[in-house]
Design a protein around this motif. Structure first.
Motif, PDB file in Angstrom:
ATOM      1  N   GLY A 152     -64.846   2.547  32.178  1.00 47.06           N
ATOM      2  CA  GLY A 152     -64.249   3.633  31.829  1.00 47.06           C
ATOM      3  C   GLY A 152     -63.077   3.374  30.900  1.00 47.06           C
ATOM      4  O   GLY A 152     -62.477   4.923  29.967  1.00 47.06           O
ATOM      5  N   LEU A 153     -62.605   2.411  31.159  1.00 43.02           N
ATOM      6  CA  LEU A 153     -60.917   1.937  30.260  1.00 43.02           C
ATOM      7  C   LEU A 153     -61.849   2.003  28.832  1.00 43.02           C
ATOM      8  O   LEU A 153     -61.107   2.420  28.385  1.00 43.02           O
ATOM      9  N   TYR A 154     -62.752   1.550  28.345  1.00 42.36           N
ATOM     10  CA  TYR A 154     -63.359   0.816  27.092  1.00 42.36           C
ATOM     11  C   TYR A 154     -63.113   2.249  26.481  1.00 42.36           C
ATOM     12  O   TYR A 154     -62.953   2.591  25.187  1.00 42.36           O
ATOM     13  N   GLY A 155     -64.047   3.571  26.783  1.00 38.14           N
ATOM     14  CA  GLY A 155     -64.067   4.612  26.669  1.00 38.14           C
ATOM     15  C   GLY A 155     -62.279   5.344  25.857  1.00 38.14           C
ATOM     16  O   GLY A 155     -61.909   6.258  25.822  1.00 38.14           O
ATOM     17  N   LYS A 156     -61.772   5.783  27.272  1.00 38.56           N
ATOM     18  CA  LYS A 156     -60.288   6.316  27.115  1.00 38.56           C
ATOM     19  C   LYS A 156     -60.101   4.653  25.741  1.00 38.56           C
ATOM     20  O   LYS A 156     -58.934   5.910  25.022  1.00 38.56           O
ATOM     21  N   ASN A 209     -72.307   3.339  21.178  1.00 37.89           N
ATOM     22  CA  ASN A 209     -72.733   5.016  20.725  1.00 37.89           C
ATOM     23  C   ASN A 209     -71.931   5.798  20.536  1.00 37.89           C
ATOM     24  O   ASN A 209     -71.774   6.657  19.963  1.00 37.89           O
ATOM     25  N   ILE A 210     -70.394   4.807  20.698  1.00 36.66           N
ATOM     26  CA  ILE A 210     -69.116   6.142  20.688  1.00 36.66           C
ATOM     27  C   ILE A 210     -69.135   6.678  19.069  1.00 36.66           C
ATOM     28  O   ILE A 210     -69.118   7.527  18.518  1.00 36.66           O
ATOM     29  N   ILE A 211     -69.021   5.244  18.120  1.00 40.10           N
ATOM     30  CA  ILE A 211     -68.790   5.360  17.206  1.00 40.10           C
ATOM     31  C   ILE A 211     -69.962   5.734  16.514  1.00 40.10           C
ATOM     32  O   ILE A 211     -69.609   6.741  15.556  1.00 40.10           O
ATOM     33  N   ILE A 212     -70.893   5.811  16.811  1.00 42.12           N
ATOM     34  CA  ILE A 212     -72.683   6.943  16.295  1.00 42.12           C
ATOM     35  C   ILE A 212     -72.031   7.959  16.254  1.00 42.12           C
ATOM     36  O   ILE A 212     -72.696   8.600  15.283  1.00 42.12           O
ATOM     37  N   ALA A 213     -71.482   8.934  17.320  1.00 41.70           N
ATOM     38  CA  ALA A 213     -71.311   9.949  17.528  1.00 41.70           C
ATOM     39  C   ALA A 213     -70.235  10.189  16.234  1.00 41.70           C
ATOM     40  O   ALA A 213     -70.536  11.558  15.898  1.00 41.70           O
ATOM     41  N   ASP A 214     -68.947   9.918  16.591  1.00 38.28           N
ATOM     42  CA  ASP A 214     -68.140   9.761  14.827  1.00 38.28           C
ATOM     43  C   ASP A 214     -68.749   9.808  13.188  1.00 38.28           C
ATOM     44  O   ASP A 214     -68.376  11.104  12.991  1.00 38.28           O
ATOM     45  N   LEU A 215     -70.163   9.465  13.541  1.00 41.31           N
ATOM     46  CA  LEU A 215     -70.821   9.268  12.013  1.00 41.31           C
ATOM     47  C   LEU A 215     -71.327  10.480  11.668  1.00 41.31           C
ATOM     48  O   LEU A 215     -72.249  10.818  10.737  1.00 41.31           O
ATOM     49  N   VAL A 216     -72.473  10.753  12.704  1.00 45.39           N
ATOM     50  CA  VAL A 216     -73.499  11.832  12.743  1.00 45.39           C
ATOM     51  C   VAL A 216     -73.528  13.179  13.441  1.00 45.39           C
ATOM     52  O   VAL A 216     -72.707  12.672  15.098  1.00 45.39           O
ATOM     53  N   SER A 217     -73.705  13.460  13.363  1.00 46.04           N
ATOM     54  CA  SER A 217     -74.267  14.940  13.900  1.00 46.04           C
ATOM     55  C   SER A 217     -75.423  14.889  15.110  1.00 46.04           C
ATOM     56  O   SER A 217     -75.540  13.910  15.349  1.00 46.04           O
ATOM     57  N   LYS A 483     -64.558  16.317  23.201  1.00 43.39           N
ATOM     58  CA  LYS A 483     -63.485  14.753  23.650  1.00 43.39           C
ATOM     59  C   LYS A 483     -63.777  14.213  25.241  1.00 43.39           C
ATOM     60  O   LYS A 483     -63.264  13.630  25.121  1.00 43.39           O
ATOM     61  N   ASP A 484     -64.872  14.753  25.573  1.00 44.67           N
ATOM     62  CA  ASP A 484     -65.301  13.916  26.522  1.00 44.67           C
ATOM     63  C   ASP A 484     -66.722  12.977  26.058  1.00 44.67           C
ATOM     64  O   ASP A 484     -67.069  12.343  27.110  1.00 44.67           O
ATOM     65  N   LEU A 485     -66.908  12.825  25.288  1.00 41.76           N
ATOM     66  CA  LEU A 485     -67.872  12.689  24.303  1.00 41.76           C
ATOM     67  C   LEU A 485     -68.132  10.980  24.279  1.00 41.76           C
ATOM     68  O   LEU A 485     -68.661  10.181  25.502  1.00 41.76           O
ATOM     69  N   ALA A 486     -67.021  10.145  24.672  1.00 33.26           N
ATOM     70  CA  ALA A 486     -66.446   8.888  24.554  1.00 33.26           C
ATOM     71  C   ALA A 486     -66.571   8.391  26.144  1.00 33.26           C
ATOM     72  O   ALA A 486     -67.127   7.408  26.650  1.00 33.26           O
ATOM     73  N   THR A 487     -66.391   9.660  26.691  1.00 35.11           N
ATOM     74  CA  THR A 487     -66.133   9.259  28.616  1.00 35.11           C
ATOM     75  C   THR A 487     -67.928   8.911  28.955  1.00 35.11           C
ATOM     76  O   THR A 487     -68.196   8.304  30.046  1.00 35.11           O
ATOM     77  N   VAL A 488     -68.677  10.042  28.441  1.00 34.58           N
ATOM     78  CA  VAL A 488     -69.795  10.542  28.858  1.00 34.58           C
ATOM     79  C   VAL A 488     -70.486   9.201  28.578  1.00 34.58           C
ATOM     80  O   VAL A 488     -71.770   8.983  28.956  1.00 34.58           O
ATOM     81  N   SER A 489     -70.499   8.512  26.521  1.00 29.12           N
ATOM     82  CA  SER A 489     -71.153   7.395  26.756  1.00 29.12           C
ATOM     83  C   SER A 489     -70.521   6.270  27.174  1.00 29.12           C
ATOM     84  O   SER A 489     -71.851   5.496  27.806  1.00 29.12           O
ATOM     85  N   ALA A 490     -69.807   6.051  28.033  1.00 36.12           N
ATOM     86  CA  ALA A 490     -69.383   4.913  28.560  1.00 36.12           C
ATOM     87  C   ALA A 490     -70.075   4.509  29.529  1.00 36.12           C
ATOM     88  O   ALA A 490     -70.352   4.089  30.510  1.00 36.12           O
TER      89      ALA A 490
END
Length: 638
Positions: A152-156, A209-217, A483-490
């Motif tokens: 959770g900390l990494y996501g935030k 996983n989070i970075i891929i979501a930033d690069l790809v639709s 806005k919750d993408l990083a949280t659910v990925s974590a």
């Protein structure tokens, strides 16, 4: 015969617009023509569209806009808050930009993933050297606890500090843990080092996983997650072979020193190739934005849940005061975590409304059982081949090739199909179903030494589990706002690794209990039975009179593990029926140029530019045309 008259000012604007349209997008110029009957003249005016203007501004920025040295993006892009960055629409980058960025992410994932597979092969030797084979499962639990504790900390952190600084922090912690693992002088020191490596490894997995979501639709994400799953499969194939070679030929310590060499290549690659915005703000305000109370209670909840699950039935009896106390403490820890997130935290690491999202809860539950299933196979199959089939550590690693080949093939196919058709439910369904069949066939594997059957069984397992790697992450990311993408990925990684910890711990307890009772029932002398319990690799030192009996007990204990894994896979399959489909946005027309990432400011400026051009055109027309013609022109321009 009519004459064509164009005033100098109008001609200049038209030529500039034509030049802009030629440079940017030839087919997006709007040509406005009208006839003036009284003057028998035709006036042609070219108006620049927002897309052209955006292209012109982007070109100008390429040469004049200052570039931030840390992110590699224009300074204007990094001078945004995290909320502004998360509000921007994600579109797939052009391949020339995406390929090098994706390479850095894949290298980071490979480094963390190969660590997991290489350790499984080295653990029997490590347990033997430190005379602590009964603590082997505890090593894995130490890694899983810390892996999960800070998800959770990494996501935030990735939202507040930016993706690149956070992933570099995670890699640094991971490398420190790897160095300490390689120089460990006791099992206790080794477990502490693995716990430190788990803190970094958890961040690397989540941030990938989070970075891929930033690069790809979201629509294209399936195939790229399939590629990452293929990287995971390759690492799981290379890891056991590499680990076996180190254990047999050099030293098990090199299983951890090799991570430093990989980091030396990975970090510069990501630093140069990965260009992501960094949220603005001073360091102190960013630190205060982190939900530290929630992080603390999430961490101790993981400890109180996973630690007694592994210790029970192994080092301590299930009814011992320590085990009971740890489980009891887990309940108030979880309740405090939920209360802090709901009532206290201004920026909770896990917003309470996520627990009301049907798909999120269902997919996280599937992840728990997937972790229990897959990691039980990854952990116990190498041990099975070394102890029951009498293979070396290297050969045991090679025997896992069919499993990883199945993961490699099925993950890529499933990812491509998700991107092509925009549906993920069918592949989650078939993946879990095939996994159930594969786990059931493991009982057949334990009854024969046929290499052909080994290959078939492992390949079927891989073909089932492999489909879940790209589909589950796409499904859960599609179920929430960005806005919750990083949280659910974590959370995706948290629940999967929690499941893996429970799976290995539960199966470890069953294995150890069955082994203890089996050795006692078989009448194996106490000295030889204690030797078999302390180190599986020392079975070869037992006299032949009792060695066959000990191996039979080990085989029966391994069957118990496979039998216990079947209901885990079945639960994973049944939960699939509860998933609701969320439509992935349709693919963009390849002939239509996509806007660059984070172009909100540019498009806004383009709108202003078009407005100014329209006003100039109208003013010139008013000077030349009658009132009626002007009114018609205005309507047409609008």
């Amino acid at each position: 015969m009519s004459n064509t008259n164009t005033s100098p000012s109008t001609q200049e604007i038209a030529s500039n617009a034509a030049a802009a349209s030629t440079d940017v997008i030839p087919n997006h110029a709007l040509t406005h023509t009208h006839n003036n009957l009284s003057q028998s003249s035709i006036t042609t005016i070219t108006v620049i569209t927002p897309l052209q203007k955006a292209g012109d501004l982007a070109k100008q920025n390429d040469t004049t806009t200052p570039v931030d040295p840390e992110s590699g993006l224009p300074t204007a892009e990094v001078e945004k808050t995290s909320d502004e960055i998360l509000a921007q629409v994600v579109v797939t980058l052009p391949l020339r930009q995406l390929a090098p960025a994706f390479l850095g992410v894949a290298m980071a994932m490979f480094m963390a993933a190969v660590d997991n597979s290489i350790v499984s092969t080295a653990l029997p030797k490590i347990g033997t050297q430190f005379l602590a084979s009964n603590k082997v499962e505890l090593v894995f639990t130490c890694y899983v606890i810390t892996f999960n504790a800070f998800q959770g900390l990494y996501g935030k952190m990735s939202n507040v500090f930016g993706r690149k600084p956070t992933v570099f922090f995670a890699i640094g912690i991971f490398c420190a843990g790897s160095i300490l693992s390689g120089v460990s002088q006791s099992m206790n020191m080794f477990m502490v080092a693995r716990a430190l490596a788990g803190i970094g490894g958890g961040g690397i997995f989540s941030l990938s996983n989070i970075i891929i979501a930033d690069l790809v639709s979201i629509r294209d994400r399936g195939k790229y997650q399939g590629f990452i799953s293929a990287v995971f499969a390759i690492s799981a194939l290379v890891g056991p072979v590499m680990g076996g070679a180190f254990v047999d030929k050099v030293s098990w310590r090199w299983c951890f020193f090799i991570q430093i060499a990989l980091a030396v290549v990975t970090v510069p690659t990501m630093a140069v190739m990965l260009k992501l915005p960094r949220p603005k703000g001073d360091i102190w305000s960013k630190i205060k934005a982190i939900d530290w109370a929630g992080t603390f209670f999430m961490a101790i909840s993981a400890v109180f849940l996973l630690l007694p699950t592994n210790l029970g039935g192994n080092l301590y009896a299930w009814n011992s005061p320590l085990i009971i106390t740890l489980y009891v403490l887990a309940i108030p820890s979880i309740l405090m975590f939920l209360w802090v997130e709901a009532k206290h935290a201004e920026n909770p690491i896990v917003p309470p409304y996520l627990w009301k999202n049907h798909n999120v809860v269902t997919l996280l539950s599937i992840n728990v059982f997937m972790g229990m299933t897959f990691w039980s196979l990854m952990f116990y199959l190498p041990i099975y081949f070394q102890i029951i089939e009498h293979e070396t550590a290297t050969n045991a690693g090679l025997t896992m090739i069919p499993l990883e080949a199945g993961v490699f093939i099925s993950s890529n196919i499933a990812g491509l199909l998700v991107s092509k058709y925009g549906k993920y439910r069918p592949y989650i369904f078939t993946g879990t179903g095939i996994a159930v069949v594969g786990i059931g066939l493991c009982l057949v594997l334990a009854e024969t030494s046929s290499k052909v059957i080994h290959v078939v069984v492992l390949f079927v397992c891989g073909m089932g589990v492999g489909q879940l790697f790209p589909t589950l992450i796409v499904a859960i990311q599609a179920s929430v706002e960005r806005k919750d993408l990083a949280t659910v990925s974590a959370l995706h990684n948290f629940f999967r690794m929690t499941g893996s910890g429970f799976g290995v711990a539960i199966n470890g307890a069953l294995f150890q209990n069955n082994l203890n009772s089996g050795l006692e029932t078989a009448g194996v002398p106490v000295d030889w039975a204690n030797l078999a319990r302390s180190s599986a690799q020392k079975i070869v030192e037992i006299p032949e009179t009792y060695r066959g009996m000990v191996e039979e007990v080990y085989l029966d204990s391994m069957k118990t593990v496979f039998k216990a894994t079947i209901p885990m896979a079945v639960m994973m399959f049944l939960l699939t029926f509860l998933i609701r489909h969320v439509r992935l946005n349709a693919k963009a027309d390849p002939s239509t140029p996509e806007p660059e990432r984070a172009d909100v400011t540019t498009v806004a400026a383009a709108d202003e530019g078009e407005k100014e051009v329209k006003e100039e055109v109208v003013e010139m027309e008013e000077e030349k045309q009658p009132a009626t013609a002007v009114r018609g022109d205005k309507e047409e321009l609008k």
